[in-house]
Design a protein around this motif. Structure first.
Motif, PDB file in Angstrom:
ATOM      1  N   LEU A   1      21.068  11.053   2.514  1.00  0.00           N
ATOM      2  CA  LEU A   1      22.341  11.081   1.791  1.00  0.00           C
ATOM      3  C   LEU A   1      23.535  11.204   2.747  1.00  0.00           C
ATOM      4  N   GLN A   2      23.358  11.934   3.804  1.00  0.00           N
ATOM      5  CA  GLN A   2      24.468  12.149   4.740  1.00  0.00           C
ATOM      6  C   GLN A   2      24.878  10.885   5.480  1.00  0.00           C
ATOM      7  N   ARG A   3      24.023   9.889   5.510  1.00  0.00           N
ATOM      8  CA  ARG A   3      24.322   8.646   6.217  1.00  0.00           C
ATOM      9  C   ARG A   3      25.074   7.643   5.335  1.00  0.00           C
ATOM     10  N   LEU A   4      25.292   7.985   4.090  1.00  0.00           N
ATOM     11  CA  LEU A   4      25.957   7.081   3.156  1.00  0.00           C
ATOM     12  C   LEU A   4      27.448   7.368   3.084  1.00  0.00           C
ATOM     13  N   SER A   5      28.198   6.357   2.670  1.00  0.00           N
ATOM     14  CA  SER A   5      29.622   6.564   2.409  1.00  0.00           C
ATOM     15  C   SER A   5      29.795   7.466   1.191  1.00  0.00           C
TER      16      SER A   5
ATOM     17  N   THR B   1      31.319   6.891  -1.597  1.00  0.00           N
ATOM     18  CA  THR B   1      31.066   6.157  -2.842  1.00  0.00           C
ATOM     19  C   THR B   1      29.574   5.949  -3.071  1.00  0.00           C
ATOM     20  N   SER B   2      28.878   5.486  -2.033  1.00  0.00           N
ATOM     21  CA  SER B   2      27.444   5.238  -2.168  1.00  0.00           C
ATOM     22  C   SER B   2      26.683   6.524  -2.442  1.00  0.00           C
ATOM     23  N   ARG B   3      27.096   7.593  -1.788  1.00  0.00           N
ATOM     24  CA  ARG B   3      26.402   8.866  -2.000  1.00  0.00           C
ATOM     25  C   ARG B   3      26.578   9.342  -3.439  1.00  0.00           C
ATOM     26  N   ALA B   4      27.778   9.193  -3.967  1.00  0.00           N
ATOM     27  CA  ALA B   4      28.023   9.612  -5.351  1.00  0.00           C
ATOM     28  C   ALA B   4      27.150   8.812  -6.321  1.00  0.00           C
ATOM     29  N   LYS B   5      27.024   7.496  -6.083  1.00  0.00           N
ATOM     30  CA  LYS B   5      26.180   6.656  -6.949  1.00  0.00           C
ATOM     31  C   LYS B   5      24.720   7.075  -6.850  1.00  0.00           C
ATOM     32  N   LEU B   6      24.269   7.341  -5.631  1.00  0.00           N
ATOM     33  CA  LEU B   6      22.869   7.713  -5.456  1.00  0.00           C
ATOM     34  C   LEU B   6      22.582   9.086  -6.060  1.00  0.00           C
ATOM     35  N   GLU B   7      23.520  10.003  -5.933  1.00  0.00           N
ATOM     36  CA  GLU B   7      23.346  11.325  -6.552  1.00  0.00           C
ATOM     37  C   GLU B   7      23.221  11.187  -8.074  1.00  0.00           C
ATOM     38  N   THR B   8      24.039  10.297  -8.640  1.00  0.00           N
ATOM     39  CA  THR B   8      23.964  10.062 -10.084  1.00  0.00           C
ATOM     40  C   THR B   8      22.605   9.486 -10.468  1.00  0.00           C
ATOM     41  N   ALA B   9      22.113   8.539  -9.672  1.00  0.00           N
ATOM     42  CA  ALA B   9      20.817   7.936  -9.951  1.00  0.00           C
ATOM     43  C   ALA B   9      19.688   8.956  -9.818  1.00  0.00           C
ATOM     44  N   LEU B  10      19.769   9.808  -8.801  1.00  0.00           N
ATOM     45  CA  LEU B  10      18.755  10.845  -8.615  1.00  0.00           C
ATOM     46  C   LEU B  10      18.716  11.798  -9.814  1.00  0.00           C
TER      47      LEU B  10
END
Length: 545
Positions: free
Chosen positions: A472-476, A478-487
């Motif tokens: 997660l720390q390697r993402l921007s 915006t991308s991190r927020a989307k991935l957190e939502t998906a998780l």
């Protein structure tokens, strides 16, 4: 005194799958369908029988006396042997005293008894210095001739009589299954049937629809849930109408899903984007495109539910629970043997049916379920099945998924997710760099599963803090927020249940393992598109390298 006779073809799948070419598999399925339909106007009429069921290799016929019923049964078995080269079990006729449901149940019991006590063996004649069939490799060849089909060579091959008949049936006009399915497909598309229709002949044709040009295809298997109970609730007239309506429901549902695919994918526009290998009764085995395969299956299930409910209402089955269907999809290379794909799909289907049955038994709720697997390259299917003991503690998958045209109930959510949820997250995460997706997949594949139930909470927190957070720390932002939502969507919120991880507790029978749907999404990434969106909508706009 009237009598009810029950008969059923033996080892239908062995007969259909005995040929190596899909052209002959389709021909075998059509040959069986045409044989069943012909009985009403031929053999049954000759013996004075009233046909109640004649579909999918299963027969129920009423006669005025016992002698006629027995004579019909003997002739039916012999005619099946001559026409299709297989065996057919005929049960002793049951006296019909006015209660058709009771007589039908007794006929079914006698048929199962006859199948379990079948004696003798049918063997192929063997002689020295003879050739075996080049297609099935089992029967003795009868002729040496050039095979038909667009990919056939000019070389002649040895072929047996059964494979020869299957190939001829594939090209025969009119075609029992393909013509009816094509008409339903055109109706769903809103177009007029044309003479120059182009059916796929083998997996290579369907593989050309792989948008990433990696030659993947998908095999779809489906089977109605609780159909034995449904048949048992039918009177004589209801059973006839139900039997006659099941195959058209399959055809219309498959055609509707294929039309939805064709509306968004224009590649190979002249070709019908599916081919039925088995289609009869409530059983389906079809070759479909790999892209959009999960939503293709979801739409098939929803259409089947709708049409089956309509049929049940029309024939007066008012006490029937909501009709549901179980489906399984195996996505593999076009060169993967179709028989192995079918075997794996049947195992996945069994699990989907089990989950639907458990939900109905525990909560009274009826939902369709979809299971799936992606076979990478040509590895053997099922090699990564969960260990039976450890899967009661941690499961790396949420499969099978529910199919629901609306919101899931709380009871269903406790046991899984709706397949549409997975498709929605595919679109949400489309812009995440492929390199990070690969890292995320390796991260989830490395989740520790050989742990005790007492230690699993702490183990998952440690895995989240050390491995998942590293990705997660390697993402921007915006991308991190989307991935957190998906998780969260495919599992749970990180801080729920006094735990620092996204793994949710689900119910699987008497077990409550931790599970998450992220690995399901990553494994099916190239095949989890939603047919509401075109391929261009899934083109990534990567924010970072």
């Amino acid at each position: 005194m009237p009598y009810l006779l029950a008969a059923e073809a033996d080892k239908i799948q062995d007969f259909i799958f005995r040929s190596s070419r899909l052209r002959e598999v389709v021909g075998a399925s059509q040959l069986l369908t045409r044989f069943c339909r012909s009985i009403d106007d031929t053999l049954a009429k000759k013996h004075g029988g009233q046909v109640v069921v004649n579909d999918g290799g299963s027969f129920r016929v009423i006669f005025d006396d016992l002698a006629k019923a027995r004579a019909f049964g003997a002739d039916l078995a012999e005619l099946y042997r001559l026409a299709l080269g297989g065996s057919l079990t005929v049960a002793e006729p049951v006296r019909l005293d006015g209660d058709f449901r009771k007589a039908n149940e007794q006929a079914g019991e006698r048929l199962r008894w006859a199948k379990s006590r079948r004696q003798g063996a049918i063997a192929e004649v063997h002689m020295p210095y003879v050739a075996f069939c080049a297609s099935c490799g089992v029967a003795l060849a009868r002729k040496r001739e050039r095979l038909t089909g667009r990919r056939a060579t000019n070389r002649s091959s040895y072929i047996c009589e059964a494979c020869r008949a299957k190939a001829a049936e594939r090209d025969r006009k009119p075609r029992a299954i393909l013509d009816e399915l094509y008409e339903a497909y055109c109706t769903s598309l809103g177009t007029q049937p044309t003479i120059n229709l182009d059916w796929p002949e083998d997996a290579d044709d369907i593989a050309r629809l792989d948008l990433r040009q990696r030659n993947y295809v998908a095999y779809l298997v489906a089977d109605g849930n609780g159909m034995g109970r449904t048949f048992g609730m039918c009177g004589q007239e209801q059973l006839t109408k139900l039997s006659e309506g099941l195959s058209p429901i399959l055809q219309d549902s498959l055609a509707a899903a294929a039309a939805s695919f064709r509306n968004v994918v224009s590649e190979q526009a002249h070709m019908i984007p599916m081919i039925p290998l088995i289609l009869g009764g409530d059983d389906l085995f079809a070759l479909i495109p790999a892209p959009y395969a999960l939503d293709f299956t979801r739409r098939f299930c929803l259409e089947w539910e709708r049409r089956m409910k309509k049929l049940a209402d029309e024939i007066g089955l008012t006490d029937l629970p909501r009709p549901t269907v179980a489906a399984a999809v195996v996505i593999c290379k076009g060169t993967y043997p179709y028989a192995l794909a079918h075997r794996r799909a049947e195992a996945l289907l069994k699990e989907a049916k089990r989950q639907s049955k458990l939900l109905a038994a525990e909560t009274g709720e009826h939902l369709s379920a979809v299971n799936f697997e992606v076979i990478l390259g040509n590895r053997l299917a099922g090699q990564e099945d969960d260990d039976a003991e450890h899967s009661r503690i941690v499961r790396l998958t949420l499969r099978p998924y529910w199919v629901c045209d609306g919101d899931l109930s709380q009871n269903a959510k406790e046991r899984g997710l709706e397949i549409k949820t997975l498709l929605d997250q595919r679109l949400t995460l489309k812009d995440i760099p492929s390199k990070r997706l690969a890292e995320l997949r390796r991260c989830f594949e490395d989740v520790p599963t050989s742990i005790t139930i007492r230690d699993r909470n702490q183990t998952m927190q440690t895995w989240t803090n050390r491995q998942l957070d590293n990705v997660l720390q390697r993402l921007s932002t915006t991308s991190r927020a989307k991935l957190e939502t998906a998780l969260t969507t495919l599992g749970k919120s990180r801080n729920d249940s006094n735990s620092d991880h996204h793994w949710r507790e689900i119910r699987r029978g008497d077990a409550t393992p931790f599970a998450h749907g992220m690995l399901d999404l990553l494994e099916s990434w190239d095949f989890a598109q939603d047919l509401e969106y075109r391929p261009d909508d899934y083109e990534p706009q990567e924010e970072e390298a």
